[in-house]
Scaffold this motif. Sequence first.
Motif, PDB file in Angstrom:
ATOM      1  N   LEU A 266       0.818  -1.214   0.000  1.00 29.80           N
ATOM      2  CA  LEU A 266       0.000   0.000   0.000  1.00 29.80           C
ATOM      3  C   LEU A 266       0.854   1.265   0.000  1.00 29.80           C
ATOM      4  O   LEU A 266       0.321   2.375  -0.071  1.00 29.80           O
ATOM      5  CB  LEU A 266      -0.916   0.006   1.226  1.00 29.80           C
ATOM      6  N   GLU A 267       2.174   1.109   0.080  1.00 28.01           N
ATOM      7  CA  GLU A 267       3.081   2.254   0.140  1.00 28.01           C
ATOM      8  C   GLU A 267       3.702   2.534  -1.222  1.00 28.01           C
ATOM      9  O   GLU A 267       3.984   1.611  -1.994  1.00 28.01           O
ATOM     10  CB  GLU A 267       4.194   1.972   1.166  1.00 28.01           C
ATOM     11  N   ARG A 268       3.955   3.805  -1.500  1.00 28.88           N
ATOM     12  CA  ARG A 268       4.538   4.201  -2.789  1.00 28.88           C
ATOM     13  C   ARG A 268       5.935   4.795  -2.661  1.00 28.88           C
ATOM     14  O   ARG A 268       6.646   4.922  -3.651  1.00 28.88           O
ATOM     15  CB  ARG A 268       3.616   5.217  -3.476  1.00 28.88           C
ATOM     16  N   ASP A 269       6.311   5.155  -1.445  1.00 28.57           N
ATOM     17  CA  ASP A 269       7.628   5.733  -1.230  1.00 28.57           C
ATOM     18  C   ASP A 269       8.716   4.729  -1.618  1.00 28.57           C
ATOM     19  O   ASP A 269       8.601   3.534  -1.369  1.00 28.57           O
ATOM     20  CB  ASP A 269       7.771   6.135   0.241  1.00 28.57           C
ATOM     21  N   ASP A 270       9.799   5.230  -2.218  1.00 25.99           N
ATOM     22  CA  ASP A 270      10.879   4.367  -2.703  1.00 25.99           C
ATOM     23  C   ASP A 270      11.507   3.538  -1.586  1.00 25.99           C
ATOM     24  O   ASP A 270      11.897   2.386  -1.803  1.00 25.99           O
ATOM     25  CB  ASP A 270      11.969   5.199  -3.390  1.00 25.99           C
ATOM     26  N   VAL A 271      11.606   4.119  -0.397  1.00 28.84           N
ATOM     27  CA  VAL A 271      12.239   3.388   0.703  1.00 28.84           C
ATOM     28  C   VAL A 271      11.413   2.156   1.072  1.00 28.84           C
ATOM     29  O   VAL A 271      11.958   1.097   1.405  1.00 28.84           O
ATOM     30  CB  VAL A 271      12.449   4.301   1.936  1.00 28.84           C
ATOM     31  N   PHE A 272      10.092   2.260   0.947  1.00 30.96           N
ATOM     32  CA  PHE A 272       9.235   1.125   1.255  1.00 30.96           C
ATOM     33  C   PHE A 272       9.251   0.100   0.122  1.00 30.96           C
ATOM     34  O   PHE A 272       9.101  -1.100   0.363  1.00 30.96           O
ATOM     35  CB  PHE A 272       7.811   1.593   1.537  1.00 30.96           C
ATOM     36  N   LEU A 273       9.428   0.572  -1.102  1.00 25.30           N
ATOM     37  CA  LEU A 273       9.552  -0.354  -2.227  1.00 25.30           C
ATOM     38  C   LEU A 273      10.797  -1.222  -2.049  1.00 25.30           C
ATOM     39  O   LEU A 273      10.763  -2.435  -2.299  1.00 25.30           O
ATOM     40  CB  LEU A 273       9.623   0.419  -3.541  1.00 25.30           C
ATOM     41  N   LYS A 274      11.877  -0.610  -1.619  1.00 23.43           N
ATOM     42  CA  LYS A 274      13.107  -1.364  -1.352  1.00 23.43           C
ATOM     43  C   LYS A 274      12.881  -2.385  -0.259  1.00 23.43           C
ATOM     44  O   LYS A 274      13.306  -3.548  -0.365  1.00 23.43           O
ATOM     45  CB  LYS A 274      14.231  -0.402  -0.971  1.00 23.43           C
ATOM     46  N   LEU A 275      12.199  -1.973   0.806  1.00 28.53           N
ATOM     47  CA  LEU A 275      11.918  -2.892   1.909  1.00 28.53           C
ATOM     48  C   LEU A 275      11.000  -4.023   1.466  1.00 28.53           C
ATOM     49  O   LEU A 275      11.163  -5.173   1.882  1.00 28.53           O
ATOM     50  CB  LEU A 275      11.293  -2.128   3.084  1.00 28.53           C
ATOM     51  N   LYS A 276      10.045  -3.680   0.608  1.00 33.33           N
ATOM     52  CA  LYS A 276       9.131  -4.699   0.089  1.00 33.33           C
ATOM     53  C   LYS A 276       9.905  -5.779  -0.650  1.00 33.33           C
ATOM     54  O   LYS A 276       9.642  -6.988  -0.482  1.00 33.33           O
ATOM     55  CB  LYS A 276       8.108  -4.041  -0.833  1.00 33.33           C
ATOM     56  N   ASN A 277      10.875  -5.373  -1.458  1.00 32.20           N
ATOM     57  CA  ASN A 277      11.700  -6.337  -2.182  1.00 32.20           C
ATOM     58  C   ASN A 277      12.558  -7.169  -1.229  1.00 32.20           C
ATOM     59  O   ASN A 277      12.781  -8.363  -1.452  1.00 32.20           O
ATOM     60  CB  ASN A 277      12.586  -5.612  -3.203  1.00 32.20           C
ATOM     61  N   GLU A 278      13.035  -6.533  -0.158  1.00 31.37           N
ATOM     62  CA  GLU A 278      13.819  -7.262   0.836  1.00 31.37           C
ATOM     63  C   GLU A 278      12.961  -8.316   1.535  1.00 31.37           C
ATOM     64  O   GLU A 278      13.409  -9.442   1.774  1.00 31.37           O
ATOM     65  CB  GLU A 278      14.403  -6.293   1.861  1.00 31.37           C
ATOM     66  N   VAL A 279      11.720  -7.941   1.869  1.00 32.95           N
ATOM     67  CA  VAL A 279      10.810  -8.895   2.507  1.00 32.95           C
ATOM     68  C   VAL A 279      10.500 -10.035   1.552  1.00 32.95           C
ATOM     69  O   VAL A 279      10.456 -11.210   1.948  1.00 32.95           O
ATOM     70  CB  VAL A 279       9.508  -8.195   2.970  1.00 32.95           C
ATOM     71  N   ARG A 280      10.294  -9.702   0.279  1.00 28.44           N
ATOM     72  CA  ARG A 280      10.026 -10.731  -0.725  1.00 28.44           C
ATOM     73  C   ARG A 280      11.200 -11.704  -0.831  1.00 28.44           C
ATOM     74  O   ARG A 280      11.012 -12.925  -0.903  1.00 28.44           O
ATOM     75  CB  ARG A 280       9.749 -10.065  -2.073  1.00 28.44           C
TER      76      ARG A 280
END
Length: 328
Positions: A266-280
């Motif tokens: 649900l987040e669009r900020d780049d820092v959260f996108l990076k974290l999303k990939n790390e979680v994945r």
Amino acid sequence: MEDYKVSVIVAAYNIQDYIVKCLESIANQTYKNLEVIVVDDGSSDNTGNLADEFAKKDSRFIVIHKENGGVSSARNRGIDVARGDFIGFVDGDDTIEIDMYEMLVNNAIKYDADISHCGYKVIENNKETLFYGTEKVIIQDRKKGLIDLFEGTLIEPSLCNKIFKNNVVRDIRLDESIKINEDLYFNVLLFDKSKKSVFEDKSKYIYIKRENSATTSSLNNIRKITDPRKVYKMIEEVLKNDIDILPYAEKMDIGRNINIYNLLTLERDDVFLKLKNEVRDYIKLNYKNIKDNKLINKKIKYMMFGILYLPHIYTLIYKFYFNKKYMN
């Protein structure tokens, strides 16, 4: 019978609107043999002064003022000076039912338990929800206590709905480097050390929830994402040789990371996108490792598969159900 003293540690930081009500709920307990240690963690409002004034009226209360260091630091300071036979914790903006400590102490003595705990209730927007109020009494050995903690279907991984024998807590402290899930890790250490626990499912602790919405604003602190993963690695180290219990911790960890991934969608900020990939990537690593874990049900495996191999479709589906849930 009040032969056993309970040290109640109250961590307080900038909660001037709530601290007095909290302390009143402790002072009015039917169990009177209490030592209440209020740790003012560097409050910049009137919290410390209100606690001082309260302590002047009740000799069982003492107030410690310290520089701000976080809730774990405050609790550790309280443990350092606690002299009771049992140690309990209350958050300074919550309250407790009038007979909570009477029930917890009576159960601890009756069942010769190292840990005695109870259910709780959540009050949010003037609505009260019980967790869970079945009134069951459950006796737990070390193994069952830890498994119930990881399963999370009945036992709450908070410190505040429990009392612990002093000799269980004495040599253990909260890790002050952890800001999220510090209760869970501390509980793991204590349940791992205990021989017997008793749980009575009556909702005696009152958690006042003041966040008015279940939105992703909770993700503004990145540690809410990174700390739980750090905590799991620490738990894994504690239980690495316990093949009976570790799979339950593994299941809990997978579930939490899926929840984190869901919120990150649900987040669009780049820092959260990076974290999303790390979680994945983290889920991908664990996906290979859990094939033999019979505790991981099909629903979880399907969600993991979707995250790994159909991420765009998974994201669309999650956003659809999220919006449907919170817009109705």
